[in-house]
Design an enzyme around this catalytic site. Structure first.
Site, short mmCIF file in Angstrom:
data_model
loop_
_atom_site.label_atom_id
_atom_site.label_comp_id
_atom_site.label_asym_id
_atom_site.label_seq_id
_atom_site.Cartn_x
_atom_site.Cartn_y
_atom_site.Cartn_z
N ASN A 162 25.00 -0.05 24.75
CA ASN A 162 25.19 0.33 26.17
C ASN A 162 25.05 1.83 26.44
O ASN A 162 24.68 2.22 27.54
CB ASN A 162 26.51 -0.23 26.72
CG ASN A 162 27.72 0.22 25.97
OD1 ASN A 162 27.62 0.79 24.88
ND2 ASN A 162 28.89 -0.03 26.52
N LYS A 185 23.57 2.78 11.93
CA LYS A 185 22.89 1.54 12.28
C LYS A 185 22.98 1.37 13.79
O LYS A 185 24.03 1.02 14.33
CB LYS A 185 23.57 0.34 11.61
CG LYS A 185 22.75 -0.93 11.78
CD LYS A 185 23.57 -2.20 11.75
CE LYS A 185 24.26 -2.50 13.04
NZ LYS A 185 23.36 -2.68 14.20
N PRO A 186 21.88 1.63 14.49
CA PRO A 186 21.92 1.44 15.94
C PRO A 186 21.91 -0.04 16.29
O PRO A 186 21.55 -0.89 15.45
CB PRO A 186 20.62 2.11 16.42
CG PRO A 186 19.71 2.08 15.24
CD PRO A 186 20.56 2.06 14.00
N ALA A 187 22.31 -0.37 17.50
CA ALA A 187 22.25 -1.76 17.95
C ALA A 187 20.79 -2.22 17.93
O ALA A 187 19.88 -1.45 18.26
CB ALA A 187 22.81 -1.87 19.36
N SER A 240 32.37 -4.73 20.12
CA SER A 240 33.36 -5.70 20.59
C SER A 240 34.55 -5.80 19.63
O SER A 240 34.43 -5.53 18.44
CB SER A 240 32.68 -7.07 20.72
OG SER A 240 32.19 -7.46 19.46
N GLU A 261 36.27 1.88 18.14
CA GLU A 261 36.29 1.90 19.61
C GLU A 261 35.88 0.51 20.05
O GLU A 261 34.71 0.14 19.97
CB GLU A 261 35.28 2.93 20.13
CG GLU A 261 35.59 4.36 19.76
CD GLU A 261 36.82 4.91 20.48
OE1 GLU A 261 37.33 4.25 21.40
OE2 GLU A 261 37.25 6.01 20.10
N CYS A 295 32.74 -0.30 28.12
CA CYS A 295 34.09 -0.72 27.74
C CYS A 295 35.12 -0.09 28.68
O CYS A 295 36.23 -0.57 28.80
CB CYS A 295 34.38 -0.39 26.29
SG CYS A 295 34.01 1.31 25.89
N GLU A 392 36.29 -9.09 29.07
CA GLU A 392 35.42 -8.05 29.65
C GLU A 392 34.27 -8.72 30.39
O GLU A 392 33.58 -9.57 29.83
CB GLU A 392 34.80 -7.23 28.52
CG GLU A 392 35.67 -6.14 28.00
CD GLU A 392 34.92 -5.26 27.00
OE1 GLU A 392 34.46 -5.78 25.97
OE2 GLU A 392 34.82 -4.06 27.25
#
Ligand code: ADP
Length: 488
Positions: A162, A185-187, A240, A261, A295, A392
């Site tokens: 995000n 490690k990026p999404a 998450s 986080e 978030c 969420e």
């Protein structure tokens, strides 16, 4: 549908590989995966899919670079971070476009993310030279106690889609300032911004092996291998709560330092003594920034009965006027959600809210494709049994619950396992103080809808996480305390 020439030029400049030890490589299996523009569904880039072997190679490289990096004078580490900040500001437009292309947020917001993300580079370039220790005499008078703060060691970062730039700099900058080497490690939905950031860090003078990037379509295999390797010393994760819990379990086996986080379920309280103009502005920001995919997004809007009708009317007018369109193009307020799953989830939450008695005031529908668009939506009179008050939403849905007393508002606000951020609108000083004490969250916006700031400690309590990012606190997550006794 095709990419515009300047978009294609930019994408051509992004490396397609795995960045380990200062070189870019293909996957050891030869595998690749694709990245899409969520506004069109168009594949915009194909990149290397790191295997577990590639990830272990990245750890080898981080371990090999660790000692020299830790011993590099902090002034030099600081200078590299500062150069990276300057380069990022020079390339603000490029990074904003890349973020908008792969993630879908409106370009104006993407520019805001570049500024916000850049601030971590600047702040930690300033903090790098200020790591201190202390010196005391023991009470017996027989020895001197020296306390020093040393780099934790090689770190593994898992970041979400995000805020692909800011979540990377928020971890990388304090780690580098503290003297730690890293693997990121990026999404899998948004790896391009991180790859391009690592290219920029190299240009700023970062030595090989200090930041390694390993994009993968199989995060659980990669994280299992790295988290169980005794050479790794720290995990920092943003994502998450469900995934965070699994990672904490794995990290526990190797007794790793962790910063987590995790999810949020932010209450946004509008009291009867609020400045309604400010509250309306605040909720638009707290809810619709990033198309609701944050978030910190206001998830439950709690409004006092006496001002609720006016608040709902004014917010709904603003929401109905929001412009929806492709994030990478100028002039839109609401971009595409990140993928089809996000659309299905938002539809499900809205249907459930209506089934449990809530009223749709505006919006409420997915928009027929191409692209993953959902109408910005206002729902009034949400009851406690609706799923969206417990989960969420992560979409452009503003859900209002009415309350009649301060105690009731506090009870509703705290009635969640999450505790990331709360927003409070009141002009009453005494009530403001009570809210600071009573609301169970790690952060609070008092008459503001945006709390993120590189100079402040971002983080949650309860199931929203462990540790803080940003501020003076952020660098401590990457330092361990060492005490030395010297007899006198
Ligand atoms: P979201 O629901 O926002 O996508 P996730 O927690 O699923 O949040 O994803 C955040 C990050 O965690 C991403 O980089 C994703 O690849 C990674 N991730 C997801 N599942 C796992 C897993 N089992 N192990 C390690 N990383 C994971």
């Amino acid at each position: 549908m095709t990419l515009k020439p300047h978009e294609q030029d930019l994408l051509n400049r992004v490396e397609t590989g795995i960045g380990v030890g200062g070189t870019w490589a293909t996957s050891s299996s030869g595998a690749t995966f694709t990245v899409e523009d969520p506004a069109t569904g168009l594949v915009i880039k194909t990149i290397a899919d790191a295997t577990v072997d590639d990830a272990i190679r990245a750890l080898d490289s981080a371990v090999a670079a660790q000692q020299e990096w830790a011993e590099t004078p902090s002034r030099l580490r600081s200078d590299i971070l500062r150069r990276a900040f300057d380069l990022l500001m020079d390339r603000k437009e490029e990074f904003a476009l890349l973020i908008a292309l792969e993630m879908g947020k409106p370009i104006a917001e993407a520019r805001g993310e570049v500024v916000y993300g850049g601030e971590f580079l600047r702040w930690y370039s300033e903090e790098a030279v200020r790591v201190s220790g202390d010196y005391r005499r023991n009470p017996e008078g027989s020895g001197n106690i020296t306390v020093s703060h040393l780099p934790v060691g090689p770190c593994y970062f898992i970041t979400p889609w995000n805020f692909p730039l800011a979540m990377a700099t928020r971890k990388i900058a304090p780690a580098l300032a503290a003297g730690c080497t890293t693997i990121i490690k990026p999404a899998e939905l948004t790896p391009l911004t991180t790859i391009y950031l690592v290219q920029l860090l190299e240009e700023a003078g970062l030595p090989p092996g200090v930041v390694n990037v390993v994009p993968t379509s199989n995060p659980s295999a990669q994280s299992s291998a790295l988290l169980s390797d005794p050479r790794l010393r720290k995990l920092s994760f943003t994502g998450s709560t469900a995934v965070g819990v699994k990672l904490l379990e794995a990290a526990a086996q190797n007794v790793l330092r962790t910063s987590m986080e995790l999810g949020g379920n932010a209450p946004f309280l509008v009291f009867e003594d609020a400045d309604i103009d400010r509250a309306v502005d605040g909720v638009m920001l707290a809810k619709f920034r990033n198309i609701g995919q944050a978030c910190t997004a206001a998830n439950r809007i709690l409004v006092h009965d006496s001002v609720a009708d006016e608040f709902v009317r004014r917010v709904s007018e603003r929401v109905a006027a929001l412009k929806i369109g492709r994030g990478a193009d100028e002039g839109y307020d609401i971009g595409a959600l990140v993928d089809k799953k996000a659309i299905a989830k938002t539809e499900g939450l809205v249907a459930d809210a209506v089934d449990t008695g809530a009223e749709i005031v505006t919006g409420g529908q997915a928009i027929v494709g191409p692209g993953n668009f959902f109408q910005p939506t206002v729902i009034d009179k949400i009851g406690p049994e609706a799923r969206m008050v417990n989960e969420e939403i992560f979409g452009p849905v503003l859900a209002i619950t009415r309350f009649s007393s301060e105690d009731e508002a506090v009870h509703i606000a705290n009635n969640t396992e999450y505790g990331l951020v709360s927003y409070v609108y009141t002009e009453n000083v005494g009530r403001s103080q009570r809210m600071i004490e009573k609301l169970q969250t790690g952060m609070m916006g008092l008459n503001t809808g945006l709390v993120s700031n590189a100079a402040a400690p971002f983080g949650g309590i309860k199931h929203s996480g462990i540790g803080r990012e940003g501020g003076f606190e952020g660098i401590r997550e990457f330092l361990s305390t060492k005490y030395t006794l010297t007899p006198r």
